[in-house]
Enzyme design. Structure first.
Site, PDB file in Angstrom:
ATOM      1  N   TRP A 111     -36.222  46.747 -45.374  1.00 31.89           N
ATOM      2  CA  TRP A 111     -35.059  47.582 -45.661  1.00 31.89           C
ATOM      3  C   TRP A 111     -35.438  48.884 -46.378  1.00 31.89           C
ATOM      4  CZ3 TRP A 111     -35.180  48.577 -50.758  1.00 31.89           C
ATOM      5  CH2 TRP A 111     -35.759  47.626 -51.594  1.00 31.89           C
ATOM      6  N   CYS A 112     -36.689  49.002 -46.805  1.00 29.46           N
ATOM      7  CA  CYS A 112     -37.118  50.129 -47.624  1.00 29.46           C
ATOM      8  C   CYS A 112     -37.384  51.375 -46.773  1.00 29.46           C
ATOM      9  CB  CYS A 112     -38.374  49.737 -48.410  1.00 29.46           C
ATOM     10  SG  CYS A 112     -39.200  51.103 -49.236  1.00 29.46           S
ATOM     11  N   HIS A 113     -36.815  52.497 -47.172  1.00 30.11           N
ATOM     12  CA  HIS A 113     -37.006  53.762 -46.460  1.00 30.11           C
ATOM     13  C   HIS A 113     -38.469  54.177 -46.465  1.00 30.11           C
ATOM     14  CE1 HIS A 113     -36.677  58.020 -45.389  1.00 30.11           C
ATOM     15  NE2 HIS A 113     -37.286  58.314 -46.527  1.00 30.11           N
TER      16      HIS A 113
END
Length: 378
Positions: free
Chosen positions: A169-171
């Site tokens: 989920w981390c950009h």
């Protein structure tokens, strides 16, 4: 002997016989209203007694110490790594000072609040971390997926193991993924794991391997760690000794870093060149990774004498944090405002304050927990 009849004759509060009293509807109504009124008043008083109220008072500082106020502190965070701990100051006049380091010191601590090493020095990165341009092209998987079952076996097989701890989920993890896989594929072609085997690039999904990431004190994503077979040994507490990579994340920079890691290792041997141990290299993009997950922050800051905030948080310009997993519980060992008194004067103040109904250290030695369910520390 005086009889009871003579004693009764001097009674100033004589009672009217019940036979001479008469009940009335108006009296009954008044009694009911009075009863409800007393119950209502009692309930209001009880509610006011049980309600927690907050009072804010503004005290004008008339001390002749200039326009700045000194705030001294010594606060321990058993579950916040010094790698990301940041001390920030802001006020209503628009002043914002981020990640103050000049007058602030950080020391790694374990879950028992004991210092485990020397002072932690934050890297001063004055520019943004470089990534590959997002062109949307397809890329093949080049790095090996690691988990709790194969991590130790793979780490012992290769002299250099570079691992990307990421979260889907981390950009920033998604920005790194294409260049990481491309660099891993190129390094695998140059240094075949079966024929050469001096270096291998891996990845760990921290949403799936939470215990493995917690064991390595991963708090921000992505975190790139360099494990060396010759020096990555476990100490008595079960922690690894390895490095963190803080450099650029584009393909060229990653490949250049991997080549520098491999170059001291002879092809004929998979033994690490011990002259290249962590901490001996001049490259400021790598540094020893934290051995523990806690941090003690001490020092002072000077702030303007206006309403403002002193904030300690996890912060990074190139990492993401899962707020649901962060534990910001802390123990305040010391917090003071204003000029420091000499020990002799402070001793006199300590003796007088109790008689004035005050205290000089109301916040000292207080433990404040951010979660009642998760009191475990990394």
């Amino acid at each position: 002997m005086i009889s009871s009849h003579k004693l009764k004759s001097v009674d100033f509060y004589r009672k009217i016989p019940r036979d001479l009293t008469e009940a009335s509807l108006s009296g009954a109504g008044l009694s009911i209203v009075a009863t409800f009124a007393m119950i209502f008043l009692f309930g209001m008083e009880l509610n006011d007694y049980l309600t927690v109220s907050t009072t804010t008072s503004v005290i004008v500082d008339r001390s002749p110490h200039g326009e700045f106020l000194r705030i001294g502190f010594n606060i321990s965070f058993p579950a916040l790594s010094c790698e990301f701990a940041s001390v920030d100051v802001s006020d209503v006049l628009g002043t914002n000072r981020l990640n103050i380091t000049k007058t602030v010191r950080k020391y790694p601590i374990d879950s028992n609040l004991q210092t485990t090493g020397s002072e932690f020095h934050s890297l001063s990165i004055s520019r943004a971390v470089k990534h590959d341009d997002a062109v949307g092209e397809d890329y093949a998987e080049g790095s090996i997926s690691l988990n709790r079952h194969n991590f130790n076996r793979v780490a012992q097989r290769h002299p250099i193991l570079v691992v990307n701890f990421y979260a889907p989920w981390c950009h920033w993890s998604n920005r790194l993924k294409p260049s990481w896989e491309k660099a891993a594929r190129i390094m695998k072609e140059r240094y075949d794991p079966e024929l050469d085997g001096r270096i291998l690039l891996g990845k760990i999904d921290c949403t799936e391997e939470q215990e493995l990431c917690r064991r390595h004190h991963i708090q921000g994503y992505p975190s790139i760690r360099i494990f060396r077979k010759g020096s990555d040994v476990r100490n008595e507490h079960g922690h690894h000794d390895h490095e963190s990579y803080y450099g650029d994340r584009d393909t060229d920079s990653l490949i250049r870093t991997m080549e520098n890691l491999v170059s001291p290792i002879p092809l004929e041997s998979h033994q690490l060149g011990l002259e290249n141990k962590p901490g001996h290299a001049a490259d400021d993009t790598k540094r020893p990774a934290p051995l523990v997950g806690g941090c003690r922050i001490e020092g002072f800051v000077h702030v303007k004498k206006v309403p403002g905030n002193l904030i300690i948080s996890a912060q990074s310009a190139a990492h993401s944090f899962d707020a649901s997993k962060m534990n910001m519980s802390h123990i305040i060992s010391h917090l003071s405002f204003g000029k420091r008194f000499p020990e002799a004067s402070l001793s006199d103040i300590k003796r007088v304050l109790p008689y004035l109904g005050g205290s000089h250290d109301k916040l000292d030695d207080r433990a404040l927990s951010s979660s009642c369910e998760d009191r475990g520390y990394n």
